[in-house]
Scaffold this active site. Sequence first.
Site, mmCIF file in Angstrom:
data_model
loop_
_atom_site.group_PDB
_atom_site.id
_atom_site.type_symbol
_atom_site.label_atom_id
_atom_site.label_comp_id
_atom_site.label_asym_id
_atom_site.label_seq_id
_atom_site.Cartn_x
_atom_site.Cartn_y
_atom_site.Cartn_z
ATOM 1 N N ASP A 135 -7.122 -2.516 8.293
ATOM 2 C CA ASP A 135 -6.348 -1.294 8.079
ATOM 3 C C ASP A 135 -7.143 -0.063 8.522
ATOM 4 O OD1 ASP A 135 -4.404 -2.858 6.994
ATOM 5 O OD2 ASP A 135 -4.859 -2.342 4.905
ATOM 6 N N TYR A 136 -6.427 0.962 8.920
ATOM 7 C CA TYR A 136 -7.029 2.234 9.336
ATOM 8 C C TYR A 136 -8.094 2.738 8.355
ATOM 9 C CZ TYR A 136 -7.203 7.314 10.220
ATOM 10 O OH TYR A 136 -7.616 8.604 10.449
#
Length: 287
Positions: A135-136
């Site tokens: 995830d970012y």
Amino acid sequence: MQLIETHIAKKLEKPIRFQEYAVGIFNTIPTKSSIKKAIKKKLIFIDGIVATTSKFISGGEKIELFESEKSSTFERLKLNLEVLFEDDYLAIIYKPAGILVSGNKFVTIANALTQNLQKSKQQDAVKPQPIHRLDYPTSGLLVIGKTSSAIIKLSALFKNKEISKTYFAITIGLMNSEGIINSPIEGKESITKYTVLQTVKSERFGYLNLVKLSPKTGRKHQLRKHLLAIGNPILGDKEYFLEGKVLNEKGLYLHASILEFIHPFTKEKISISKELPKKFTKIFSVT
């Protein structure tokens, strides 16, 4: 043109149009519109023949994505990455929090790989590409394929759960010392094993825990969803949180720390670890 990604089509019950099938099979062009553009520019080949929108896919086809020689976006991005392992087939790099792995944005891990990794000398060498996603807001280890065959074999290792991943997180609220979260995500079986390593009192959050996480499945946002499901969301999570328990300044306290698997070509055991970020050690003393 330079080969970027290779995909072998899965067996289908009935043939479907390529532009429908192709959505999501490539990391660098994930959307339907980007697929159409690549087809128009003749950058996609199916079994060695230029792809068309009318082509039907039934399964087993070799689909290759190329980059135009005119494209220089990849080379212009200057982003230094920490490389923890590299050979002629694959690499393991550290992804800092706050950077996309891939997608339509300019600043992504995928766009920075060429300048940070050595070019493979294998005959099926391709532009390096991430095999999985983080995830970012998540930091940690990321596996990169450097050849067409390595990408296929590494993807199979992930699919068959033959790559062991260990994460560390800081969670909110009192927890059992260990447990297994078996809560389906989008109707699919999802399993996470956790162990609480340390707990400290917090004036704002009551209690904070340093937790070791071992996902047995790989659903999207699995760890974040599972910890919220048992009432112990990850500190700094702005998407999966309890009302009044959001930390807005320091990012997500989730870190992919350890990767272990058997190298698909050399057959050696690969075990790579990355220490916790400083924001973790400011809360917990880790030896």
